[in-house]
Design an enzyme around this catalytic site. Structure first.
Site, PDB file in Angstrom:
ATOM      1  N   GLU A   1      -6.762   3.723  -6.016  1.00 14.63           N
ATOM      2  CA  GLU A   1      -7.906   3.516  -5.035  1.00 14.63           C
ATOM      3  C   GLU A   1      -8.698   4.735  -5.328  1.00 14.63           C
ATOM      4  O   GLU A   1      -8.097   6.178  -5.089  1.00 14.63           O
ATOM      5  CB  GLU A   1      -7.071   3.506  -3.722  1.00 14.63           C
ATOM      6  CG  GLU A   1      -8.701   3.184  -2.729  1.00 14.63           C
ATOM      7  CD  GLU A   1      -8.872   4.253  -1.204  1.00 14.63           C
ATOM      8  OE1 GLU A   1      -9.711   4.009  -0.480  1.00 14.63           O
ATOM      9  OE2 GLU A   1      -7.612   5.000  -0.939  1.00 14.63           O
TER      10      GLU A   1
ATOM     11  N   ASP B   1       1.138  -1.158  -0.070  1.00 12.65           N
ATOM     12  CA  ASP B   1      -0.015  -0.258  -0.018  1.00 12.65           C
ATOM     13  C   ASP B   1       0.558   1.293  -0.488  1.00 12.65           C
ATOM     14  O   ASP B   1       1.482   1.726   0.603  1.00 12.65           O
ATOM     15  CB  ASP B   1      -0.747   0.027   0.763  1.00 12.65           C
ATOM     16  CG  ASP B   1      -1.881   0.422   0.901  1.00 12.65           C
ATOM     17  OD1 ASP B   1      -2.236   1.565   0.471  1.00 12.65           O
ATOM     18  OD2 ASP B   1      -3.227  -0.471   1.563  1.00 12.65           O
TER      19      ASP B   1
ATOM     20  N   HIS C   1     -10.816  -3.818   4.223  1.00  6.38           N
ATOM     21  CA  HIS C   1      -9.992  -2.381   6.124  1.00  6.38           C
ATOM     22  C   HIS C   1     -11.499  -1.823   5.756  1.00  6.38           C
ATOM     23  O   HIS C   1     -11.379  -0.945   6.864  1.00  6.38           O
ATOM     24  CB  HIS C   1      -9.092  -2.707   5.868  1.00  6.38           C
ATOM     25  CG  HIS C   1      -8.213  -1.289   4.766  1.00  6.38           C
ATOM     26  ND1 HIS C   1      -8.287  -1.398   3.278  1.00  6.38           N
ATOM     27  CD2 HIS C   1      -8.435  -0.259   5.000  1.00  6.38           C
ATOM     28  CE1 HIS C   1      -8.042  -0.226   3.216  1.00  6.38           C
ATOM     29  NE2 HIS C   1      -7.990   0.922   3.835  1.00  6.38           N
ATOM     30  N   ASP C   2     -11.907  -0.686   4.888  1.00  6.32           N
ATOM     31  CA  ASP C   2     -12.326   0.255   5.475  1.00  6.32           C
ATOM     32  C   ASP C   2     -14.314  -0.031   5.109  1.00  6.32           C
ATOM     33  O   ASP C   2     -14.962   1.436   5.092  1.00  6.32           O
ATOM     34  CB  ASP C   2     -12.503   1.237   3.973  1.00  6.32           C
ATOM     35  CG  ASP C   2     -11.021   1.952   4.508  1.00  6.32           C
ATOM     36  OD1 ASP C   2     -10.766   2.154   5.431  1.00  6.32           O
ATOM     37  OD2 ASP C   2     -10.314   2.481   3.245  1.00  6.32           O
TER      38      ASP C   2
ATOM     39  N   ASP D   1      -2.807   4.762  -2.592  1.00  6.22           N
ATOM     40  CA  ASP D   1      -3.812   5.103  -2.305  1.00  6.22           C
ATOM     41  C   ASP D   1      -4.190   6.575  -2.004  1.00  6.22           C
ATOM     42  O   ASP D   1      -3.503   7.286  -2.574  1.00  6.22           O
ATOM     43  CB  ASP D   1      -3.078   5.053  -0.705  1.00  6.22           C
ATOM     44  CG  ASP D   1      -4.348   5.480   0.510  1.00  6.22           C
ATOM     45  OD1 ASP D   1      -5.179   4.582   0.667  1.00  6.22           O
ATOM     46  OD2 ASP D   1      -4.046   6.640   1.253  1.00  6.22           O
TER      47      ASP D   1
END
Length: 562
Positions: A261, A101, A339-340, A203
């Site tokens: 993302e 990431d 994860h969000d 990200d």
């Protein structure tokens, strides 16, 4: 850039590991890199061929590692650089690629660049960040709102200027207009690619360009600030900056896989970002797959913090668009959770009565479409949301305000907590369930986050059972490697609202995938579609196929080779 045919990643199956929650080996309650190495054989056994690690760089952990203080070093809580090198080595030994990431839009306020920038306008690093002064009567430069609440501007401690932060105030945005910043970020990426990683998740890359002049946004709710997406998301220079970044790292690493993302990206933007001609990304992750029926929500409260049922009609239309529009670049990223967001079986399935069947159905529906599967650790076990019982335990930005507003409007505490449990990212970060011991085999110390201690929904129990969710996931991912599922065409069939049925075709092979998205039995007529001999390649519990009538159990799924 290479053509699609050279792209190794079109057969990728990605397993997302939230390192803090995966496996603890030094008994401090926090997962670490040695834990990932320890579980590498298990990871391989699922049928995945790439791992994506959430950030492991040095960080004050204001935002779980997305606030990076040093891109060139591993945070002590996760281990050492030698551990990271070992992760790469052990993964590659097993044919598993490694994706890191990579936070492009901002750094931590503890990063040496920002610490230097705070020394004043004359400092060499001042222009690495975005600065403005307040003008006229106002106390901040403009009325843009941050994603974490409040203004995007924070006054520097010693001077008169404000720095820009789209997320927490401890996470100042980098100034991508500065060519030195663009060069420095490419250098950081190259450092890790030289170490042998294969892919980067970029990200929040859609935010690296801001509207010149920082014009005010129209306020709609009487508040002091307002989210200003039009002024700091998907602006034209994003493509230019990312193209330059991509070209710079592809010089020495032409085969790197770049996943952007792009939370708010429409299908049109996704096509621009992934078009090989533009050399920006190979694939993007959008958050637009899951339209909800908003009617049951209280419109006086933020809609995105309330539980909503998936709007099945719109969901189908959305998936068909992404399938067809991105077919030429290998298809979209296929995912149910990360994860969000809340865990898939709790959000889209049934984590009580039909937990097994709905977990299996969701995997069948999503991952056998065209595109690249992205699984979240534990999803293959049917891991469900953690239950968070008090408002103090939520770290979700805006949770406190939602809770208080809900109470002021006459809702019960139970209602407010239930809504936050359904939507908070906190509930998806429970530790991996390896066995049914006190801390689920994750650690012998109390974990940093919650833990579901459960019989049946852990690795040890599911390895021992033939028809477990884990064994079913393995079967789905094995099918995924067949050309009809990795390369074939996609066609959604006209069926009832509750059923999701599609055809995949490649050469002379045609496969039918039928899924029931409801908790009631559904009958699908296959008249004109099915003829003898056919083969049932995969089915979860309770389905029957008689001649041309398919009866799907609650959350039933079947894969039929025609």
């Amino acid at each position: 850039m290479n053509t699609m045919h050279d792209k190794w990643w079109k057969n990728a199956v990605v397993y997302q590991i939230y390192p803090k929650s995966f496996q603890d080996t030094n008994d401090d309650g926090i997962g670490d890199l040695k834990g990932i190495i320890k579980r590498m054989d298990y990871i391989r056994s699922i049928g995945v061929n790439m791992i994506w690690l959430n950030p492991v760089f040095v960080s004050p952990q204001i935002d779980n590692g997305y606030d990076v203080a040093n891109y060139y070093a591993i945070d002590d809580s996760f281990g050492t650089m030698a551990d990271m090198e070992k992760v790469i080595e052990e993964a590659h030994k097993r044919g598993i690629k490694v994706m890191m990431d990579f936070v492009l839009n901002h750094t931590s306020d503890q990063h040496p660049w920002f610490q230097e920038a705070l020394k004043g306008p004359g400092n060499l690093y001042r222009d690495y960040y975005i600065w403005q002064k307040a003008t006229g009567k106002r106390s901040v430069p403009n009325n843009w709102g941050s994603f974490f609440g409040g203004s995007v501007w924070e006054k520097e401690p010693l001077g008169e200027s404000f720095y820009f932060h789209l997320f927490a105030k401890e996470m100042p945005d980098l100034n991508w207009e500065n060519p030195e910043v663009r060069m420095a970020m490419a250098d950081c990426a190259n450092f890790w690619l030289d170490k042998g990683i294969d892919a980067l998740r970029l990200d929040a890359f859609i935010h690296v360009d801001k509207e010149e002049g920082f014009p005010d946004v129209e306020i709609t709710n009487g508040a002091e600030t307002e989210l200003a997406e039009n002024y700091y998301a998907n602006l034209p220079k994003v493509t230019d900056y990312m193209q330059e970044f991509s070209q710079r790292i592809r010089k020495n690493h032409p085969m790197v896989f770049l996943v952007g993302e792009a939370a708010s990206a429409s299908i049109e933007l996704a096509k621009i970002y992934t078009d090989p001609v533009n050399e920006v990304c190979d694939s993007v992750i959008t958050f637009r797959y899951f339209p909800e029926d908003e009617q049951s929500k209280d419109e006086r409260l933020p809609l995105d913090m309330q539980h909503g049922k998936l709007d099945l009609k719109e969901f189908k239309q959305t998936m068909v668009e992404w399938q067809s529009e991105l077919a030429s670049v290998g298809g979209p990223v296929l995912y149910w959770n990360n994860h969000d967001m809340a865990r898939a079986v709790s959000r889209f399935g049934d984590d009580e009565q039909y937990r097994d069947n709905s977990s299996k159905m969701l995997a069948t529906l999503m991952y056998l479409q065209k595109g690249i599967p992205f699984l979240l650790y534990g999803e293959e076990l049917g891991m469900k949301n953690l239950t968070i019982e008090t408002i103090e335990d939520f770290s979700l930005p805006g949770a406190d305000l939602f809770y208080q507003t809900a109470l002021d409007l006459g809702h019960s505490k139970e209602f407010a907590i239930e809504q936050l449990n359904a939507r908070s990212k906190d509930v998806s970060r429970g530790v991996m369930q390896w066995n049914d011991s006190n801390y689920a085999g994750f650690s012998s110390h109390v974990p940093w986050s919650g833990v579901n201690r459960e019989e049946k929904y852990n690795v040890a129990d599911q390895e021992a059972v033939e028809n477990s969710i884990l064994q079913y996931y393995r079967a789905v991912l094995k099918l995924k490697q067949e050309p009809v599922f990795s390369e074939g065409g996609f066609q959604l069939l006209e069926t009832s609202l509750e059923t999701y049925c599609y055809k995949r075709s490649w050469d002379s092979t045609t496969v039918l995938v039928c899924c029931n998205m409801s908790d009631e039995t559904q009958v699908v007529s296959l008249v004109g579609l099915i003829k003898q001999p056919y083969t049932i390649r995969l089915s979860n519990e309770g389905n029957t196929l008689q001649e041309d009538k398919l009866t799907l159990s609650p959350y039933g799924a079947m894969v039929i080779l025609l």
